[in-house]
Design a protein around this motif. Structure first.
Motif, PDB file in Angstrom:
ATOM      1  N   ALA A 101       0.821  -1.215   0.000  1.00  0.00           N
ATOM      2  CA  ALA A 101       0.000   0.000   0.000  1.00  0.00           C
ATOM      3  C   ALA A 101       0.855   1.264   0.000  1.00  0.00           C
ATOM      4  O   ALA A 101       0.414   2.321  -0.471  1.00  0.00           O
ATOM      5  CB  ALA A 101      -0.932  -0.009   1.207  1.00  0.00           C
ATOM      6  N   ASP A 108      -1.990   0.526  -7.059  1.00  0.00           N
ATOM      7  CA  ASP A 108      -2.971   0.792  -8.117  1.00  0.00           C
ATOM      8  C   ASP A 108      -2.949  -0.299  -9.179  1.00  0.00           C
ATOM      9  O   ASP A 108      -3.993  -0.742  -9.665  1.00  0.00           O
ATOM     10  CB  ASP A 108      -2.690   2.153  -8.761  1.00  0.00           C
ATOM     11  CG  ASP A 108      -3.630   2.450  -9.925  1.00  0.00           C
ATOM     12  OD1 ASP A 108      -4.836   2.605  -9.686  1.00  0.00           O
ATOM     13  OD2 ASP A 108      -3.160   2.507 -11.069  1.00  0.00           O
ATOM     14  N   SER A 111      -4.680  -3.514  -7.923  1.00  0.00           N
ATOM     15  CA  SER A 111      -6.025  -3.388  -7.362  1.00  0.00           C
ATOM     16  C   SER A 111      -7.006  -4.206  -8.194  1.00  0.00           C
ATOM     17  O   SER A 111      -6.792  -4.448  -9.381  1.00  0.00           O
ATOM     18  CB  SER A 111      -6.464  -1.920  -7.342  1.00  0.00           C
ATOM     19  OG  SER A 111      -6.667  -1.441  -8.666  1.00  0.00           O
ATOM     20  N   PRO A 175      -5.992   5.771   0.260  1.00  0.00           N
ATOM     21  CA  PRO A 175      -6.487   4.690   1.112  1.00  0.00           C
ATOM     22  C   PRO A 175      -7.515   5.197   2.134  1.00  0.00           C
ATOM     23  O   PRO A 175      -8.485   4.495   2.436  1.00  0.00           O
ATOM     24  CB  PRO A 175      -5.222   4.170   1.796  1.00  0.00           C
ATOM     25  CG  PRO A 175      -4.113   4.493   0.838  1.00  0.00           C
ATOM     26  CD  PRO A 175      -4.515   5.807   0.232  1.00  0.00           C
ATOM     27  N   THR A 178     -10.910   5.470   0.505  1.00  0.00           N
ATOM     28  CA  THR A 178     -11.498   4.138   0.336  1.00  0.00           C
ATOM     29  C   THR A 178     -11.983   3.591   1.668  1.00  0.00           C
ATOM     30  O   THR A 178     -13.074   3.006   1.751  1.00  0.00           O
ATOM     31  CB  THR A 178     -10.469   3.171  -0.279  1.00  0.00           C
ATOM     32  OG1 THR A 178     -10.029   3.691  -1.536  1.00  0.00           O
ATOM     33  CG2 THR A 178     -11.079   1.789  -0.499  1.00  0.00           C
ATOM     34  N   GLU A 249      -6.351  -5.516   4.169  1.00  0.00           N
ATOM     35  CA  GLU A 249      -5.642  -4.976   3.011  1.00  0.00           C
ATOM     36  C   GLU A 249      -5.621  -6.040   1.927  1.00  0.00           C
ATOM     37  O   GLU A 249      -4.969  -7.081   2.081  1.00  0.00           O
ATOM     38  CB  GLU A 249      -4.214  -4.578   3.386  1.00  0.00           C
ATOM     39  CG  GLU A 249      -4.105  -3.329   4.233  1.00  0.00           C
ATOM     40  CD  GLU A 249      -4.460  -2.063   3.464  1.00  0.00           C
ATOM     41  OE1 GLU A 249      -4.087  -1.966   2.277  1.00  0.00           O
ATOM     42  OE2 GLU A 249      -5.100  -1.177   4.050  1.00  0.00           O
ATOM     43  N   ARG A 253      -5.099  -2.467  -1.323  1.00  0.00           N
ATOM     44  CA  ARG A 253      -6.150  -1.492  -1.049  1.00  0.00           C
ATOM     45  C   ARG A 253      -7.031  -1.956   0.123  1.00  0.00           C
ATOM     46  O   ARG A 253      -7.174  -3.165   0.350  1.00  0.00           O
ATOM     47  CB  ARG A 253      -7.042  -1.313  -2.290  1.00  0.00           C
ATOM     48  CG  ARG A 253      -6.348  -0.668  -3.470  1.00  0.00           C
ATOM     49  CD  ARG A 253      -6.106   0.813  -3.220  1.00  0.00           C
ATOM     50  NE  ARG A 253      -5.395   1.452  -4.305  1.00  0.00           N
ATOM     51  CZ  ARG A 253      -5.963   1.960  -5.381  1.00  0.00           C
ATOM     52  NH1 ARG A 253      -7.278   1.851  -5.552  1.00  0.00           N
ATOM     53  NH2 ARG A 253      -5.256   2.568  -6.308  1.00  0.00           N
TER      54      ARG A 253
END
Length: 300
Positions: A101, A108, A111, A175, A178, A249, A253
């Protein structure tokens, strides 16, 4: 001085182990399947062990080249498998180490949302995009890996970049953003708050479920906040006493893990745009949950 077979094996092993996490990441980003990525690494090792190391100038690049070629071959096999898959096919989720992360570009690229975008690329386009955009390889190195001319690789990279740009999330999502969306989602689900769900879901949200024909899951994408919210409220509302939603996690993400009577039942990853959940990805297929038992280290 002649190198003994034992010395050669030790040298090859040391190089392979040093780059193993990188090679796994390359294979996983190309395949979206951790189990298949592990198989690719086994095949890579078998070929690497037979290489005359005295002829290798850049061991990292050579290993990446072997891995890419094996992953391309496996990707074509996977394509045939997906054609007969029951319901939606989602990437295999990974419980990732915290340092994943911390590398925003790596997080990204692995993900769930990005892996689904990569699924829309042709195999060679996917390989070129991953090697260029994620790992920063030079065009001539990529050309050797995919058996194309550097000029052709440049064209493929340009085409793949445009394709991905048109489908990837609108912009970088922190993060924290999200996590906020997931917290609101979890509260709404746990309390049966329909309006709370509607408030955190984008109007055009898409829910995808992957049960693999083994576990119950939606067989087709469910589109629209009202449909998704009512389905979630109805489905989870009946079993909330037995279900525990916990943060985790996943693929670099924030995500949620659902446990039913203490056993891992569902991994729920999300795509967030402008503070709202635009994609919900529920993986229930037990065969895809084995990498949620331990953290996986990924490297660029």
């Amino acid at each position: 001085m002649e190198i003994t077979r034992t010395e050669h094996t030790d040298d090859a092993t040391e190089a392979f182990v040093a780059h193993r996490n990188l090679l796994f990441t390359v294979a996983y980003e190309m395949l979206g399947s951790a189990a298949d990525a592990e198989d690719v690494l086994q095949e890579t090792w078998l070929r690497w062990a037979g290489v005359d190391l005295e002829t290798v100038r850049d061991r990292r690049a050579y290993l990446v080249r072997i891995t890419t070629r094996q992953a391309l071959s496996r990707l074509r096999t996977l394509g045939r498998r997906k054609e007969s898959y029951v319901g939606s096919w989602l990437p295999e989720p990974l419980l990732t180490a915290p340092d994943v992360a911390e590398d925003a570009e790596l997080a990204d690229s692995v993900s769930m949302a990005m892996l689904l975008v990569l699924e829309t690329l042709a195999p060679t386009e996917r390989a070129v995009f991953v090697l260029r955009e994620v790992f920063g390889l030079a065009y001539d190195e990529i050309a050797e890996a995919v058996d194309r001319r550097p000029a052709a690789v440049r064209q493929i990279a340009h085409r793949a970049r445009a394709h991905v740009a048109a489908r990837r999330p609108c912009g970088p999502v922190s993060p924290a953003e999200t996590r906020d969306a997931l917290d609101a989602f979890r509260r709404a689900v746990e309390t049966g708050d329909l309006q709370g769900l509607l408030d955190v879901l984008a109007p055009d949200v898409v829910l995808l479920g992957d049960g693999g024909g083994v576990k119950q899951a939606v067989l087709r994408p469910i589109v629209g906040a009202d449909k998704v919210a009512r389905l979630l409220q109805g489905g989870l509302g009946r079993i909330t006493a037995e279900v525990a939603l916990r943060p985790a996690e996943v693929n670099g993400r924030p995500a949620l893990i659902a446990r039913l009577d203490g056993a891992l039942d569902t991994v729920l990853a999300v795509r967030v745009d402008d503070g709202l959940i635009t994609g919900l990805y529920a993986v229930r297929n037990p065969e895809k949950l084995s990498y949620m038992r331990r953290e996986t280290s990924l490297r660029r």
